[in-house]
Structure formats: C-alpha cells, structure tokens
Design a protein around this motif. Sequence first.
Motif, PDB file in Angstrom:
ATOM      1  N   UNK A 125       0.834  -1.212   0.000  1.00 48.22           N
ATOM      2  CA  UNK A 125       0.000   0.000   0.000  1.00 48.22           C
ATOM      3  C   UNK A 125       0.863   1.255   0.000  1.00 48.22           C
ATOM      4  N   UNK A 126       0.361   2.324  -0.563  1.00 47.67           N
ATOM      5  CA  UNK A 126       1.147   3.576  -0.584  1.00 47.67           C
ATOM      6  C   UNK A 126       1.479   4.026   0.838  1.00 47.67           C
ATOM      7  N   UNK A 127       2.693   4.493   1.013  1.00 48.98           N
ATOM      8  CA  UNK A 127       3.123   4.975   2.324  1.00 48.98           C
ATOM      9  C   UNK A 127       3.204   3.877   3.365  1.00 48.98           C
ATOM     10  N   UNK A 128       3.576   2.668   2.944  1.00 48.57           N
ATOM     11  CA  UNK A 128       3.672   1.544   3.884  1.00 48.57           C
ATOM     12  C   UNK A 128       4.694   1.867   4.969  1.00 48.57           C
ATOM     13  N   UNK A 129       4.301   1.592   6.218  1.00 49.48           N
ATOM     14  CA  UNK A 129       5.189   1.825   7.348  1.00 49.48           C
ATOM     15  C   UNK A 129       5.100   0.666   8.323  1.00 49.48           C
ATOM     16  N   UNK A 130       5.668   0.851   9.487  1.00 50.08           N
ATOM     17  CA  UNK A 130       5.677  -0.229  10.464  1.00 50.08           C
ATOM     18  C   UNK A 130       4.294  -0.672  10.884  1.00 50.08           C
ATOM     19  N   UNK A 131       3.375   0.298  11.083  1.00 43.76           N
ATOM     20  CA  UNK A 131       2.014  -0.059  11.497  1.00 43.76           C
ATOM     21  C   UNK A 131       1.318  -0.889  10.420  1.00 43.76           C
ATOM     22  N   UNK A 132       1.500  -0.488   9.164  1.00 44.72           N
ATOM     23  CA  UNK A 132       0.868  -1.230   8.066  1.00 44.72           C
ATOM     24  C   UNK A 132       1.358  -2.671   8.018  1.00 44.72           C
ATOM     25  N   UNK A 133       2.662  -2.848   8.136  1.00 48.26           N
ATOM     26  CA  UNK A 133       3.229  -4.198   8.062  1.00 48.26           C
ATOM     27  C   UNK A 133       2.794  -5.028   9.258  1.00 48.26           C
ATOM     28  N   UNK A 134       2.737  -4.408  10.437  1.00 49.64           N
ATOM     29  CA  UNK A 134       2.295  -5.134  11.628  1.00 49.64           C
ATOM     30  C   UNK A 134       0.872  -5.648  11.463  1.00 49.64           C
ATOM     31  N   UNK A 135      -0.006  -4.800  10.955  1.00 48.25           N
ATOM     32  CA  UNK A 135      -1.391  -5.230  10.751  1.00 48.25           C
ATOM     33  C   UNK A 135      -1.469  -6.339   9.705  1.00 48.25           C
ATOM     34  N   UNK A 136      -0.649  -6.244   8.656  1.00 46.53           N
ATOM     35  CA  UNK A 136      -0.622  -7.306   7.646  1.00 46.53           C
ATOM     36  C   UNK A 136      -0.185  -8.634   8.270  1.00 46.53           C
ATOM     37  N   UNK A 137       0.830  -8.586   9.118  1.00 51.92           N
ATOM     38  CA  UNK A 137       1.312  -9.812   9.756  1.00 51.92           C
ATOM     39  C   UNK A 137       0.256 -10.402  10.688  1.00 51.92           C
ATOM     40  N   UNK A 138      -0.343  -9.568  11.507  1.00 49.76           N
ATOM     41  CA  UNK A 138      -1.362 -10.066  12.440  1.00 49.76           C
ATOM     42  C   UNK A 138      -2.560 -10.639  11.686  1.00 49.76           C
ATOM     43  N   UNK A 139      -2.958  -9.968  10.614  1.00 50.75           N
ATOM     44  CA  UNK A 139      -4.077 -10.458   9.810  1.00 50.75           C
ATOM     45  C   UNK A 139      -3.734 -11.814   9.185  1.00 50.75           C
ATOM     46  N   UNK A 140      -2.493 -11.957   8.710  1.00 47.03           N
ATOM     47  CA  UNK A 140      -2.077 -13.238   8.124  1.00 47.03           C
ATOM     48  C   UNK A 140      -2.036 -14.341   9.180  1.00 47.03           C
ATOM     49  N   UNK A 141      -1.607 -14.001  10.392  1.00 48.16           N
ATOM     50  CA  UNK A 141      -1.576 -14.994  11.469  1.00 48.16           C
ATOM     51  C   UNK A 141      -2.990 -15.461  11.802  1.00 48.16           C
TER      52      UNK A 141
END
Length: 326
Positions: A125-141
Amino acid sequence: MLAVFTPADHALRKSEPTDLEALPDNGVWIDMVKPSPAEDKAVEKLAGVEIPTREDMQEIEISSRLYIENGARYMTASLMCGSDTESPRITAVTFILTRQRLVTVRYDTPRPFASVELKLGRNAPPGANGETILLELLDAVIDRCADILERVGADVDQVSHDIFEPDESLRTGHAKRYSEILITIGRKGDLTSKVRESLVSIGRVVTFITAEAEGVKWSKDMRAQLKTMQRDVVSLTDHASYLSNKITFTLDAMLGVVNLEQNNIIKLFSVMAVVLMPPTLIASVYGMNFKAMPELQWDVGYPMALIMMLFAAVLPYMFFKWKKWL
C-alpha cells in the motif's frame, strides 16, 4: 539472519545486508531470524531499540510480553509452526514497533511471515510503514489460525464418521484401526490447543495495540481493521473451544467403542466357558478310575457319554440364544 525491507515502486524490496555497519536507513521492516549478537547490536544502533533475548521472549507474564520502552512498543506473541507436520509447535515472536519501522525477532519460520513477504513484495500500500506491516502480519496470522481450525474440524468430522458410521469393511473391530483413530484424535486435540493458545496471545497483542492506538494518529481504516481483528480472534477462540469439546466427546466415544468391543470378546469367552463346563464335568466323571463304575462295562457307554456331552453343550447354548444373550 537479517532481512531489511525498503519501499520501492509500490512494493517492498528485500535485502540481506552483509555489512552490518551500513544498514539501510529507510527500511520499514527489519526481520531478524535467529539473530547473532552482532546483528542485535547493529539493529539496536539503527532503530534505537533494545532487542530482547530468546529467554526474554519466553517469559509468560503479560508485563514482560506487552510493554512500552523509550517510545517503542514491544509485543511478544505465540505463533503456530509446523501445523502441517506430525509435530506442530508454538514459537515466540516479538514485534517491536517504532515510529518509522517494525522490527520482528523470531527463532522459527511461521508461514504467515513468508506469505506477507510475498504479498508486500508484489504490491504494498502507498506509504507503507511499520504499522501497516504489523497489521498485515497479524491479519495473516489470524487467517492461518482459521485455516488450521477449518482443517481440524474436517478431520474431526471424518473421525466421527469412522466411529459412528464405519464402512462395512471396518465395522468389525480391529486393534490397529482403533490405534490409528486414537492417535489422530490426540494429534488434533494437541493442534487445537496450540491454535487456541496462539489466538489468545494474538488477541492480547491486538487489544494492546488498540488501547495504545487511542493516543496515536492512526487512520480510520486501521482502527476498523483492528476492530475486525478483535472480532475474528474472539470468534476463532470460541470455535477452537468448540472443537476442543468435540474432540473430547469423540475421544470418549472412541474409548466407549473400544470398551464395547472388549466386553463382547470377554462375553464370548464367558459363554464358551459355560458351554464347555457340563461336557467337561461328564468327561471328568467317567475319567475316574474306580472299580465300582457299572457304566464302564456297557457296550454303549462310550457313545452314550459322547451324546450326553453333546447335549450338555447344546442346551446351554440354546438357552443363551433364547434369552438373546448372544
């Protein structure tokens, strides 16, 4: 091993730097797998955080798993590994969220990390940052836990069908088949308990993030995603509890079937003992060596004894059949 992900052309580019003194400053995700002391120091210098040791990650107190230090949020969760193998396990993963980036520390290879890496490597996603990646990881888990529970539910349904509605070829008891079913039930119960443990841990992390997000300017979409995660974790935890109860019931049913099979075998031996007891008594009487036994002189004594033993065996058998004990 150390991997740094940096934004590039609407995606995240992965690099594994060999020079620890020249780590990319624009990395939004630093993934540390079995880090060495030198890698710990390099990341601590770059991100301004303290990397927890493996012993620290194993702590079970909430205060040791979810806390804030020097403006960075430390979150340690228990994730599933090896769910497709015969020895699934739980591994601790620490998420360190700062203003610029996310640092993950792990000593195993949970599948959601690989899936998120592939997804963000194709399109981020545009402007991907730490919060974005964290949410992606938690959602994948959470999605991975849901997939595991779906598979466990299907396997438990198949085991229940094998117990209560077996095929004609499996309708008669067999020790090996019973052993395989019991082993399957045990493995599914162990897997379900580990998934539930992982969901409880993820639920605490999501709750912690949600509480901390009140003081952080997160977007409306991120807040909505966090609420969705909370609902998913609660529903999946309830489903895991339901599966645990179903597995317990299936185990009790299987043990009941085994007991019935054993009772039938013992009953068969008991009936055989009762049927053979009168003929044995007759044979024992005429096997004695007393002189004053007039039947020993009969020409028809031997066939008479055989006929008496035959009737003595048939009559109890017919009586049992009449009583429907067989």
